[in-house]
Write a protein that holds these residues in place. Structure first.
Motif, short mmCIF file in Angstrom:
data_model
loop_
_atom_site.label_atom_id
_atom_site.label_comp_id
_atom_site.label_asym_id
_atom_site.label_seq_id
_atom_site.Cartn_x
_atom_site.Cartn_y
_atom_site.Cartn_z
N THR A 46 20.24 30.32 17.69
CA THR A 46 21.46 29.75 17.71
C THR A 46 21.66 28.84 16.42
O THR A 46 22.80 28.73 15.70
N TYR A 47 20.49 28.16 16.10
CA TYR A 47 20.58 27.25 14.87
C TYR A 47 19.90 27.79 13.71
O TYR A 47 19.04 28.45 14.10
N ALA A 48 20.67 27.58 12.48
CA ALA A 48 19.85 27.94 11.14
C ALA A 48 18.79 27.02 10.92
O ALA A 48 18.70 25.82 11.45
N VAL A 49 17.75 27.44 10.03
CA VAL A 49 16.79 26.84 9.32
C VAL A 49 17.36 25.58 8.68
O VAL A 49 18.34 25.71 7.91
N ALA A 50 16.90 24.35 8.92
CA ALA A 50 17.28 22.98 8.17
C ALA A 50 16.57 23.02 7.25
O ALA A 50 15.59 23.27 6.96
N THR A 51 17.28 22.35 6.01
CA THR A 51 16.64 22.13 4.67
C THR A 51 15.69 20.94 5.00
O THR A 51 16.12 20.19 5.53
N SER A 52 14.49 20.98 4.66
CA SER A 52 13.30 20.17 4.69
C SER A 52 13.62 19.07 3.94
O SER A 52 14.21 18.97 2.89
N ILE A 53 13.02 17.73 4.49
CA ILE A 53 13.34 16.71 3.58
C ILE A 53 11.71 16.02 3.58
O ILE A 53 11.12 15.94 4.39
N ASN A 54 11.45 15.61 2.20
CA ASN A 54 10.27 15.10 1.76
C ASN A 54 10.37 13.61 1.75
O ASN A 54 11.29 13.06 1.02
N ARG A 55 9.33 12.88 2.07
CA ARG A 55 9.51 11.53 2.14
C ARG A 55 8.04 10.97 1.67
O ARG A 55 6.97 11.30 2.03
N SER A 56 8.02 9.89 0.60
CA SER A 56 6.89 9.52 0.20
C SER A 56 6.51 8.09 0.43
O SER A 56 7.49 7.29 0.26
N PHE A 57 5.43 7.51 0.64
CA PHE A 57 5.21 6.01 0.91
C PHE A 57 3.70 5.99 0.16
O PHE A 57 3.02 6.75 0.19
N GLN A 58 3.54 4.57 -0.36
CA GLN A 58 2.16 4.17 -0.76
C GLN A 58 1.37 3.66 0.29
O GLN A 58 1.60 2.81 0.94
N VAL A 59 0.06 4.16 0.21
CA VAL A 59 -1.07 3.72 1.07
C VAL A 59 -1.90 2.84 0.38
O VAL A 59 -2.58 3.32 -0.80
N THR A 60 -1.94 1.44 0.45
CA THR A 60 -2.32 0.43 -0.41
C THR A 60 -3.44 0.13 0.18
O THR A 60 -3.95 0.00 1.20
N LEU A 61 -4.38 -0.63 -0.79
CA LEU A 61 -5.51 -1.19 -0.59
C LEU A 61 -5.21 -2.59 -0.09
O LEU A 61 -4.45 -3.27 -0.34
N VAL A 62 -6.13 -3.22 0.55
CA VAL A 62 -5.96 -4.48 1.24
C VAL A 62 -6.58 -5.51 0.21
O VAL A 62 -7.61 -5.37 -0.31
N SER A 63 -5.57 -6.58 -0.06
CA SER A 63 -6.28 -7.32 -1.17
C SER A 63 -7.21 -8.41 -0.28
O SER A 63 -7.32 -8.75 0.69
N GLN A 64 -8.00 -8.85 -1.38
CA GLN A 64 -8.85 -9.75 -0.87
C GLN A 64 -9.18 -10.85 -1.88
O GLN A 64 -8.83 -10.95 -3.27
N THR A 65 -9.75 -12.02 -1.37
CA THR A 65 -10.13 -13.17 -2.31
C THR A 65 -11.69 -13.31 -2.12
O THR A 65 -12.46 -13.12 -1.44
N ILE A 66 -12.13 -14.69 -3.19
CA ILE A 66 -13.61 -14.93 -3.16
C ILE A 66 -13.41 -16.48 -3.04
O ILE A 66 -12.57 -16.85 -3.66
N SER A 67 -14.24 -16.75 -2.04
CA SER A 67 -14.38 -18.37 -2.13
C SER A 67 -16.23 -18.73 -2.72
O SER A 67 -16.88 -18.14 -2.20
N PHE A 68 -15.84 -19.28 -3.69
CA PHE A 68 -17.04 -19.84 -4.55
C PHE A 68 -17.18 -21.12 -4.99
O PHE A 68 -16.32 -21.48 -5.69
#
Length: 176
Positions: free
Chosen positions: A77-99
């Motif tokens: 009944t329904y035609a193929v829909a146009t696909s949609i791409n979405r991107s996002f960044q997978v980031t590293l976790v920040s860290q700090t040093i106590s010295f």
């Protein structure tokens, strides 16, 4: 009497909103999209080294750009829909040093231990930016060699989850 007519499929569109950047330690991200038909949207990842998809759950694999495709193949009944791409960044976790440095020292002390911690729990390494005629560093031991300012540098290089920590310097003033 014969009549010919053409049956056309009902067009459909996908609505798939933007995806927000996320830190690698989040583990998973839920996906949601809809179509103008009653049919279900399927999701795939085109960046398997960064993220994978199972049904509507994205599993984060490594830091980088994660690209997800939302698709709907249609039916009788329904035609193929146009696909949609979405991107996002997978980031590293920040860290700090106590010295906290050992404070000023006299040359006769010979050597002093140093220690530091990172918010990631990863091992901190030490070096010196001073001339070897003033001090040297080996592991967690600073050897006092001569009069002057010994700058000890604490570093943490990060890993697949944590980014590089900003270096922290401590100065040990050495007097004879």
């Amino acid at each position: 009497i014969s009549h010919s007519f053409q049956v056309t499929l009902v067009p459909q569109t996908i609505t798939f909103g933007a995806l927000s950047d996320v830190a690698i330690n989040a583990g998973t991200v839920s996906l949601s999209a809809s179509t103008t038909s009653p049919l279900t949207v399927t999701f795939t990842s085109s960046t398997l080294s960064v993220c994978t998809v199972s049904v509507t759950t994205v599993t984060l694999v490594s830091a980088g750009t994660c690209t997800i495709t939302a698709a709907q193949a249609g039916n009788g009944t329904y035609a193929v829909a146009t696909s949609i791409n979405r991107s996002f960044q997978v980031t590293l976790v920040s860290q700090t040093i106590s010295f906290t440095g050992p404070g000023d020292q006299t040359l006769g002390t010979g050597s002093v231990p140093v220690s530091a911690t990172s918010t990631s729990g990863l091992t901190v390494t030490f070096s010196t930016s001073s001339a070897s005629s003033i001090c040297t560093v080996s592991g967690t031991t600073v050897t006092l060699v001569g009069d002057g300012a010994c700058v000890v540098v604490a570093d943490q290089a990060g890993d697949g989850t944590y980014g590089v920590a900003p270096s922290v310097n401590q100065t040990i003033n050495i007097t004879g």
